[in-house]
Design a protein around this motif. Structure first.
Motif, PDB file in Angstrom:
ATOM      1  N   ASP A  92      -7.542 -49.408 -40.889  1.00 47.76           N
ATOM      2  CA  ASP A  92      -6.944 -48.726 -39.757  1.00 47.76           C
ATOM      3  C   ASP A  92      -5.436 -48.958 -39.719  1.00 47.76           C
ATOM      4  O   ASP A  92      -4.642 -48.025 -39.588  1.00 47.76           O
ATOM      5  N   ASP A 138     -20.234 -50.968 -37.496  1.00 48.47           N
ATOM      6  CA  ASP A 138     -19.902 -49.617 -37.058  1.00 48.47           C
ATOM      7  C   ASP A 138     -19.847 -48.593 -38.186  1.00 48.47           C
ATOM      8  O   ASP A 138     -20.251 -47.447 -38.016  1.00 48.47           O
ATOM      9  N   LYS A 158     -14.691 -45.295 -36.355  1.00 48.03           N
ATOM     10  CA  LYS A 158     -14.969 -44.841 -37.723  1.00 48.03           C
ATOM     11  C   LYS A 158     -15.476 -43.403 -37.774  1.00 48.03           C
ATOM     12  O   LYS A 158     -15.431 -42.760 -38.821  1.00 48.03           O
ATOM     13  N   GLY A 211      -9.865 -55.544 -39.342  1.00 42.42           N
ATOM     14  CA  GLY A 211     -10.879 -56.228 -40.132  1.00 42.42           C
ATOM     15  C   GLY A 211     -10.571 -56.038 -41.602  1.00 42.42           C
ATOM     16  O   GLY A 211      -9.988 -56.891 -42.266  1.00 42.42           O
ATOM     17  N   ASN A 212     -10.906 -54.872 -42.116  1.00 40.42           N
ATOM     18  CA  ASN A 212     -10.709 -54.575 -43.527  1.00 40.42           C
ATOM     19  C   ASN A 212      -9.317 -54.030 -43.843  1.00 40.42           C
ATOM     20  O   ASN A 212      -9.031 -53.625 -44.950  1.00 40.42           O
ATOM     21  N   THR A 217     -10.998 -49.314 -30.509  1.00 41.45           N
ATOM     22  CA  THR A 217     -11.827 -48.970 -31.655  1.00 41.45           C
ATOM     23  C   THR A 217     -13.309 -48.794 -31.356  1.00 41.45           C
ATOM     24  O   THR A 217     -14.061 -48.384 -32.232  1.00 41.45           O
TER      25      THR A 217
HETATM   26  C1  LIG Z   1     -14.129 -51.271 -38.371  1.00 41.54           C
HETATM   27  C2  LIG Z   1     -13.690 -51.725 -37.036  1.00 41.54           C
HETATM   28  C3  LIG Z   1     -12.491 -52.419 -36.857  1.00 41.54           C
HETATM   29  C4  LIG Z   1     -11.606 -52.835 -38.023  1.00 41.54           C
HETATM   30  O1  LIG Z   1     -11.033 -51.750 -38.701  1.00 41.54           O
HETATM   31  P1  LIG Z   1     -10.487 -51.953 -40.202  1.00 41.54           P
HETATM   32  O2  LIG Z   1     -10.094 -50.611 -40.651  1.00 41.54           O
HETATM   33  O3  LIG Z   1     -11.645 -52.498 -40.971  1.00 41.54           O
HETATM   34  O4  LIG Z   1      -9.372 -52.915 -40.112  1.00 41.54           O
HETATM   35  C5  LIG Z   1     -12.127 -52.772 -35.571  1.00 41.54           C
HETATM   36  N1  LIG Z   1     -12.892 -52.473 -34.518  1.00 41.54           N
HETATM   37  C6  LIG Z   1     -14.065 -51.811 -34.652  1.00 41.54           C
HETATM   38  C7  LIG Z   1     -14.877 -51.543 -33.449  1.00 41.54           C
HETATM   39  C8  LIG Z   1     -14.486 -51.405 -35.908  1.00 41.54           C
HETATM   40  O5  LIG Z   1     -15.630 -50.746 -36.029  1.00 41.54           O
END
Ligand SMILES: *Cc1c(COP(=O)(O)O)cnc(C)c1O
Length: 493
Positions: A269, A143, A110, A265-266, A423
């Protein structure tokens, strides 16, 4: 560039307004539809630095900034913040590639976007002549919070308040947030899970009374979550950058497609990957990798989005999400900008907790996306195997992606190279990563960090190594219903 709310044709914005507002007044997410005007010629990027590629790509999306403004802004945003000048290096691991997005100031992907967003907001505020203080409200699964605090602390004209789920983030993530320096920051736990915190923040944005109260206090509420288009745009750049690296290293020819596997997740990405594809990047499949909270796997495979299911706390907490906000943007794109259809689905989701997407939307989605999931056991197994086989250490989120990448290769080998987006640094989740490569079980997150370093020799990022010496500043914890009160108290200060 015109940005549309995903929920009605009445709310459009140019890129500066969209960045400043974060979310549209009707609760929709600002999204562009005209990708024809955003085309990028990949060949033109091959000679560029990472910072130049970023400025070029972001400038196509947020095109109310001049080219020079954008270049200066991006240079300042990344200057001396990342471990390497190429910002997001690509590593070859076996036959596949890992795109390391965690080399920034908080060791999470992020950072790539949240180094840029505060500068976009400040520039938009100045250009639009806004006097109000911009108050950033953020819900975090771990994060985003720290990366946003790091990006916004002591930025003039802004204030930031972060809510995280009590007990829902790792020791190290919590320490990162509650030790944050800066006069304009607030950090608060919420009794609930991430979805509760996110819903609480969204409710504040949608609350007329809260917005009127803020305006009367000389404040304007905005968001640093990936619902802000200013968060999404910087993420599009690293897809182009990674592709260029593969071409320059003669791993692929210019024009060949590449699959990207994204721990999700959201859905921000991976949606950035879809933007890249629509902007002209040769993308094979975007592979959506989920943990045990596999609502997206089921959605992509069945067309039914059903959040009425058990919520699991996993070893990859940043992916512990049952309501993926940015999917709304994708539905809007996949339906060719059908406001009514998207608004209807979102209403069903909020009223009934479930919706079924039209077949045409799902056909479009499946042409470009695949999905899979991996539970904690599978992710930890992947960490152990990849460490033993290749001497490459992954964090728990990346490991979910690795496991799903193997499923994808078994199920549909389309012949293209695979790039896994990594990530987070393994040291953000030292306990679990250590348990995958050793029998040691230290008591605390920091002891695990030391032990993991001793066992593997992989260097600890400096921002994490020095964390334990800092004193906590924030101990607040509120009920779900008390978030607005907390915000009001901090704005008054
Ligand atoms: C936020 C995050 C994700 C998920 O990303 P999204 O954009 O929310 O799909 C995956 N891995 C880590 C370590 C993150 O911080």
């Amino acid at each position: 560039m015109k940005f549309y709310s995903t929920r009605s044709r009445n709310h459009t914005a140019d890129s500066m307004e969209a960045v400043l507002k974060g979310i549209a007044p009707d609760g929709g997410l600002y999204t562009p539809l005209d990708f024809a005007s955003m085309q990028v010629n990949v060949g033109d990027l091959l000679e560029m630095s990472a910072v130049e590629i970023s400025a070029e790509v972001i400038g196509r999306i947020l095109n109310d900034f001049t080219r020079d403004e954008m270049r200066a802004l991006i240079e300042a945003a990344y200057e001396d913040k990342f471990e390497t000048a190429d910002l997001t290096p690509v590593k070859k691991v076996g036959d596949d590639f890992v795109l390391e997005l965690f080399r920034g100031p908080t060791s999470a992907f992020k950072d790539v976007a949240l180094s840029v967003l505060p500068r976009l907001i400040v520039a938009a505020r100045e250009k639009l002549g806004v006097e109000d203080e911009i108050v950033i409200l953020t819900a975090t699964s771990g994060d985003t919070g720290k990366a946003a605090l790091e990006g916004f602390h002591d930025v003039a004209g802004t204030r930031i308040i972060v809510f995280y789920p009590d007990g829902g983030v790792s020791d190290v993530q919590k320490a990162q947030m509650v030790t944050q320096a800066g006069d304009n920051v607030g950090v608060c736990a919420v009794k609930g899970n991430f979805d509760d915190a996110q819903t609480g923040v969204k409710n504040i944005f949608a609350d007329d009374e809260a917005n009127r109260w803020a305006a009367a206090s000389g404040a304007r509420l905005s968001s640093a979550n990936s619902i802000n288009i200013g968060r999404l745009a910087p993420q599009v750049a690293y897809y182009f950058k990674a592709y260029c690296d593969l071409v320059l290293n003669a791993e692929i020819g210019l024009g060949d497609a590449v699959n990207f596997i994204v721990p999700t997740g959201n859905f921000g990405d991976i949606l950035a990957g879809e933007f890249a594809r629509r902007m002209g990047l040769p993308v094979g499949k975007l592979v959506c990798a989920s943990n045990a909270n596999n609502v997206l796997t089921d959605f992509i495979n069945t067309g039914v989005y059903d959040r009425r299911r058990e919520f699991y706390r996993t070893a990859s907490p940043s992916m512990d999400i049952l309501v993926s906000s940015n999917l709304e943007r994708y539905l809007f794109l996949a339906s060719g900008g059908d406001f009514d259809a998207v608004a209807g689905l979102m209403r069903e989701l909020s009223e009934n907790g479930v919706y079924t997407a039209p077949t045409a939307m799902m056909d479009e989605m499946r042409a470009h996306f695949s999905a899979g999931c991996a539970d904690d056991a599978a992710a930890l197994k992947a960490i152990g195997e990849v460490w033993r086989d290749y001497g490459y250490l992954m964090d728990t989120h990346t490991a979910v992606g690795w496991a799903v990448m193997q499923q994808f290769k078994d199920a549909e080998d389309n012949g293209w190279k695979n790039v896994l987006l990594s990530t987070a640094s393994p040291y953000k989740f030292s306990h679990d990563v250590l348990s995958a490569v050793s029998d040691a079980r230290p008591e605390t997150g920091f002891a695990a960090m030391d032990r993991l370093n001793a066992e593997t020799g992989v260097p600890v990022p400096p921002n994490l190594a020095t964390l334990r010496d800092r004193a906590p500043r924030f101990t607040d914890c509120v009920e779900k219903g008390e978030m607005l009160e907390y915000v009001k108290a901090r704005i008054r200060k």
